[in-house]
Design a protein around this motif. Structure first.
Motif, mmCIF file in Angstrom:
data_model
loop_
_atom_site.group_PDB
_atom_site.id
_atom_site.type_symbol
_atom_site.label_atom_id
_atom_site.label_comp_id
_atom_site.label_asym_id
_atom_site.label_seq_id
_atom_site.Cartn_x
_atom_site.Cartn_y
_atom_site.Cartn_z
ATOM 1 N N ALA A 124 -7.881 7.673 35.723
ATOM 2 C CA ALA A 124 -6.551 7.723 35.120
ATOM 3 C C ALA A 124 -6.590 7.274 33.663
ATOM 4 O O ALA A 124 -5.887 7.828 32.812
ATOM 5 C CB ALA A 124 -5.586 6.847 35.910
ATOM 6 N N LEU A 125 -7.408 6.287 33.371
ATOM 7 C CA LEU A 125 -7.544 5.819 31.992
ATOM 8 C C LEU A 125 -8.115 6.923 31.101
ATOM 9 O O LEU A 125 -7.628 7.167 29.998
ATOM 10 C CB LEU A 125 -8.439 4.580 31.944
ATOM 11 N N ASN A 126 -9.135 7.592 31.581
ATOM 12 C CA ASN A 126 -9.738 8.662 30.797
ATOM 13 C C ASN A 126 -8.776 9.838 30.644
ATOM 14 O O ASN A 126 -8.730 10.498 29.605
ATOM 15 C CB ASN A 126 -11.040 9.135 31.445
ATOM 16 N N LEU A 127 -7.984 10.085 31.682
ATOM 17 C CA LEU A 127 -6.991 11.158 31.633
ATOM 18 C C LEU A 127 -5.988 10.922 30.509
ATOM 19 O O LEU A 127 -5.494 11.880 29.889
ATOM 20 C CB LEU A 127 -6.267 11.233 32.979
ATOM 21 N N THR A 128 -5.702 9.669 30.222
ATOM 22 C CA THR A 128 -4.744 9.336 29.170
ATOM 23 C C THR A 128 -5.162 9.921 27.834
ATOM 24 O O THR A 128 -4.337 10.469 27.088
ATOM 25 C CB THR A 128 -4.609 7.805 29.051
ATOM 26 N N PHE A 129 -6.443 9.840 27.525
ATOM 27 C CA PHE A 129 -6.924 10.396 26.261
ATOM 28 C C PHE A 129 -6.900 11.915 26.300
ATOM 29 O O PHE A 129 -6.434 12.576 25.374
ATOM 30 C CB PHE A 129 -8.346 9.900 25.971
ATOM 31 N N GLU A 130 -7.394 12.487 27.397
ATOM 32 C CA GLU A 130 -7.482 13.941 27.495
ATOM 33 C C GLU A 130 -6.110 14.605 27.441
ATOM 34 O O GLU A 130 -5.965 15.724 26.940
ATOM 35 C CB GLU A 130 -8.203 14.323 28.791
ATOM 36 N N VAL A 165 -7.098 3.773 22.793
ATOM 37 C CA VAL A 165 -6.895 4.526 21.551
ATOM 38 C C VAL A 165 -5.801 5.573 21.732
ATOM 39 O O VAL A 165 -4.979 5.794 20.846
ATOM 40 C CB VAL A 165 -8.210 5.180 21.090
ATOM 41 N N ALA A 166 -5.773 6.219 22.899
ATOM 42 C CA ALA A 166 -4.738 7.224 23.159
ATOM 43 C C ALA A 166 -3.350 6.595 23.151
ATOM 44 O O ALA A 166 -2.421 7.123 22.534
ATOM 45 C CB ALA A 166 -4.998 7.913 24.495
ATOM 46 N N VAL A 167 -3.190 5.459 23.834
ATOM 47 C CA VAL A 167 -1.898 4.782 23.857
ATOM 48 C C VAL A 167 -1.539 4.279 22.466
ATOM 49 O O VAL A 167 -0.371 4.326 22.054
ATOM 50 C CB VAL A 167 -1.908 3.631 24.885
ATOM 51 N N LEU A 168 -2.533 3.826 21.726
ATOM 52 C CA LEU A 168 -2.300 3.395 20.344
ATOM 53 C C LEU A 168 -1.684 4.523 19.530
ATOM 54 O O LEU A 168 -0.685 4.335 18.822
ATOM 55 C CB LEU A 168 -3.629 2.949 19.723
ATOM 56 N N LEU A 169 -2.253 5.730 19.632
ATOM 57 C CA LEU A 169 -1.734 6.873 18.885
ATOM 58 C C LEU A 169 -0.376 7.314 19.420
ATOM 59 O O LEU A 169 0.514 7.679 18.643
ATOM 60 C CB LEU A 169 -2.726 8.030 18.937
ATOM 61 N N GLN A 170 -0.210 7.306 20.740
ATOM 62 C CA GLN A 170 1.059 7.716 21.336
ATOM 63 C C GLN A 170 2.210 6.834 20.865
ATOM 64 O O GLN A 170 3.296 7.323 20.536
ATOM 65 C CB GLN A 170 0.977 7.644 22.863
ATOM 66 N N THR A 171 1.986 5.540 20.829
ATOM 67 C CA THR A 171 3.070 4.600 20.537
ATOM 68 C C THR A 171 3.332 4.414 19.049
ATOM 69 O O THR A 171 4.375 3.885 18.673
ATOM 70 C CB THR A 171 2.783 3.220 21.164
ATOM 71 N N THR A 172 2.401 4.839 18.218
ATOM 72 C CA THR A 172 2.572 4.629 16.768
ATOM 73 C C THR A 172 2.663 5.937 15.996
ATOM 74 O O THR A 172 2.561 5.931 14.763
ATOM 75 C CB THR A 172 1.398 3.798 16.200
ATOM 76 N N LEU A 180 -8.170 -3.487 23.360
ATOM 77 C CA LEU A 180 -9.020 -3.386 22.169
ATOM 78 C C LEU A 180 -9.553 -4.757 21.759
ATOM 79 O O LEU A 180 -10.687 -4.869 21.294
ATOM 80 C CB LEU A 180 -8.243 -2.754 21.018
ATOM 81 N N LYS A 181 -8.739 -5.787 21.930
ATOM 82 C CA LYS A 181 -9.193 -7.149 21.634
ATOM 83 C C LYS A 181 -10.348 -7.526 22.556
ATOM 84 O O LYS A 181 -11.353 -8.089 22.106
ATOM 85 C CB LYS A 181 -8.024 -8.127 21.821
ATOM 86 N N LEU A 182 -10.194 -7.215 23.837
ATOM 87 C CA LEU A 182 -11.252 -7.486 24.808
ATOM 88 C C LEU A 182 -12.521 -6.725 24.454
ATOM 89 O O LEU A 182 -13.627 -7.286 24.488
ATOM 90 C CB LEU A 182 -10.771 -7.078 26.205
ATOM 91 N N SER A 203 -19.048 4.830 18.213
ATOM 92 C CA SER A 203 -18.777 3.428 18.465
ATOM 93 C C SER A 203 -17.316 3.085 18.174
ATOM 94 O O SER A 203 -16.774 3.462 17.134
ATOM 95 C CB SER A 203 -19.690 2.565 17.593
ATOM 96 N N LEU A 204 -16.673 2.371 19.108
ATOM 97 C CA LEU A 204 -15.307 1.926 18.885
ATOM 98 C C LEU A 204 -15.237 1.017 17.666
ATOM 99 O O LEU A 204 -14.262 1.077 16.899
ATOM 100 C CB LEU A 204 -14.799 1.180 20.129
ATOM 101 N N ALA A 205 -16.248 0.180 17.481
ATOM 102 C CA ALA A 205 -16.270 -0.692 16.312
ATOM 103 C C ALA A 205 -16.240 0.121 15.025
ATOM 104 O O ALA A 205 -15.576 -0.248 14.047
ATOM 105 C CB ALA A 205 -17.515 -1.589 16.346
ATOM 106 N N ASP A 206 -16.935 1.251 15.016
ATOM 107 C CA ASP A 206 -16.961 2.126 13.850
ATOM 108 C C ASP A 206 -15.575 2.720 13.601
ATOM 109 O O ASP A 206 -15.103 2.804 12.469
ATOM 110 C CB ASP A 206 -17.984 3.244 14.050
ATOM 111 N N VAL A 207 -14.908 3.135 14.691
ATOM 112 C CA VAL A 207 -13.555 3.693 14.559
ATOM 113 C C VAL A 207 -12.590 2.651 14.004
ATOM 114 O O VAL A 207 -11.835 2.914 13.070
ATOM 115 C CB VAL A 207 -13.047 4.213 15.917
ATOM 116 N N LEU A 208 -12.610 1.447 14.580
ATOM 117 C CA LEU A 208 -11.684 0.407 14.129
ATOM 118 C C LEU A 208 -11.946 -0.005 12.679
ATOM 119 O O LEU A 208 -11.016 -0.346 11.945
ATOM 120 C CB LEU A 208 -11.797 -0.822 15.039
ATOM 121 N N SER A 209 -13.210 0.070 12.264
ATOM 122 C CA SER A 209 -13.535 -0.308 10.883
ATOM 123 C C SER A 209 -12.925 0.655 9.879
ATOM 124 O O SER A 209 -12.755 0.325 8.705
ATOM 125 C CB SER A 209 -15.055 -0.348 10.693
#
Length: 266
Positions: free
Chosen positions: A93-99, A169-176, A225-227, A257-263
């Motif tokens: 379900a988590l992966n489905l959120t992005f797709e 990341v998907a929820v981040l984009l959806q909500t912002t 994302l903090k975790l 890498s998620l770290a690369d994306v956040l940077s």
């Protein structure tokens, strides 16, 4: 400069989606699938949470609109039913959120922009227009189930980090989507360590009331994302969660890498 940076940061995330979705997408080919696409919620409304997730893993659901319908229906399930899902179901379900977030009609355009960027023939204005178009065309769906699973005690402690990253990341984009320029200088590894997710959510969406639930969903994505950035976060029960995770080893869609994306949001 600030706007240009956030345009490239968001594009960086979107290009990750292309690499996976272009090779994993299966188009509807049967009359059953066509019927589901025409009236997804009616077709699935009596299904349990487990049945909805099982359907989402079939070839019949390989359409972003149907995936979004599944997530809308999952958001109508009780907290106890979602919590009772198996760990594998929660990850699916988590992966489905992005797709479900990205409409297939934009994939070709993203790919063309990526090709142009590779040839150094894309301008800042091209990127701005493309990102604006993609942000405005995101498949909108109820993120309540995704947020519940992002903050689920078992999922936060045991789910595959990349699955958590995909959904966060998907929820981040959806909500912002309406204020995505505010992501710059807010969603950074440094801020995720120094500030609480609630504070960051207020910085992005404003300190007002959370009438539509977006702030709660954004907070859940930021806790995840903090975790994943190596910090301690809180689950839905208010319990501290800590995992031994190297941020650079968490790959969004298994690609970058998620770290690369956040940077990119600095």
């Amino acid at each position: 400069m600030k706007k240009k940076k956030v345009f490239y940061a968001v594009l960086h995330v979107l290009l990750c989606a292309v690499l996976i979705l272009c090779v994993s997408c299966e188009m509807f080919t049967t009359s059953l699938a066509k019927g589901a696409r025409r009236n997804q919620k009616e077709f699935l409304k009596k299904a349990s949470a487990s049945e909805l997730i099982a359907f989402s893993q079939s070839s019949y659901s390989s359409n972003a609109e149907t995936m979004a319908a599944v997530l809308d229906l999952l958001s109508g399930k009780s907290a106890d039913e979602l919590k009772g899902l198996s760990l594998t179901e929660k990850e699916q379900a988590l992966n489905l959120t992005f797709e479900a977030t990205f409409p297939f009609s934009t994939i070709k355009k993203i790919g063309e922009t990526a090709a142009q960027a590779g040839n150094n023939s894309v301008s800042g204005a091209d990127v701005k227009n493309m990102v604006d178009e993609v942000i405005n065309s995101l498949n909108s769906f109820d993120t309540a189930a995704s947020a519940a699973l992002l903050s689920d005690p078992e999922a936060m402690r045991k789910a595959d980090p990349s699955q958590l990253a995909n959904a966060a990341v998907a929820v981040l984009l959806q909500t912002t989507a309406s204020v995505y320029q505010n992501l710059t200088n807010n969603v950074t590894p440094e801020n995720l360590k120094a500030k609480t997710p609630q504070t960051i959510a207020n910085d992005i969406l404003g300190p007002g009331p959370d009438a539509d639930g977006k702030k709660a969903a954004l907070k859940a994505s930021l806790e995840a994302l903090k975790l994943l950035s190596g910090g301690q976060a809180y689950d839905s029960e208010g319990t501290v969660v800590g995992r031994t995770i190297q941020p650079e080893d968490v790959n969004l869609l298994g690609v970058v890498s998620l770290a690369d994306v956040l940077s990119q949001f600095k």
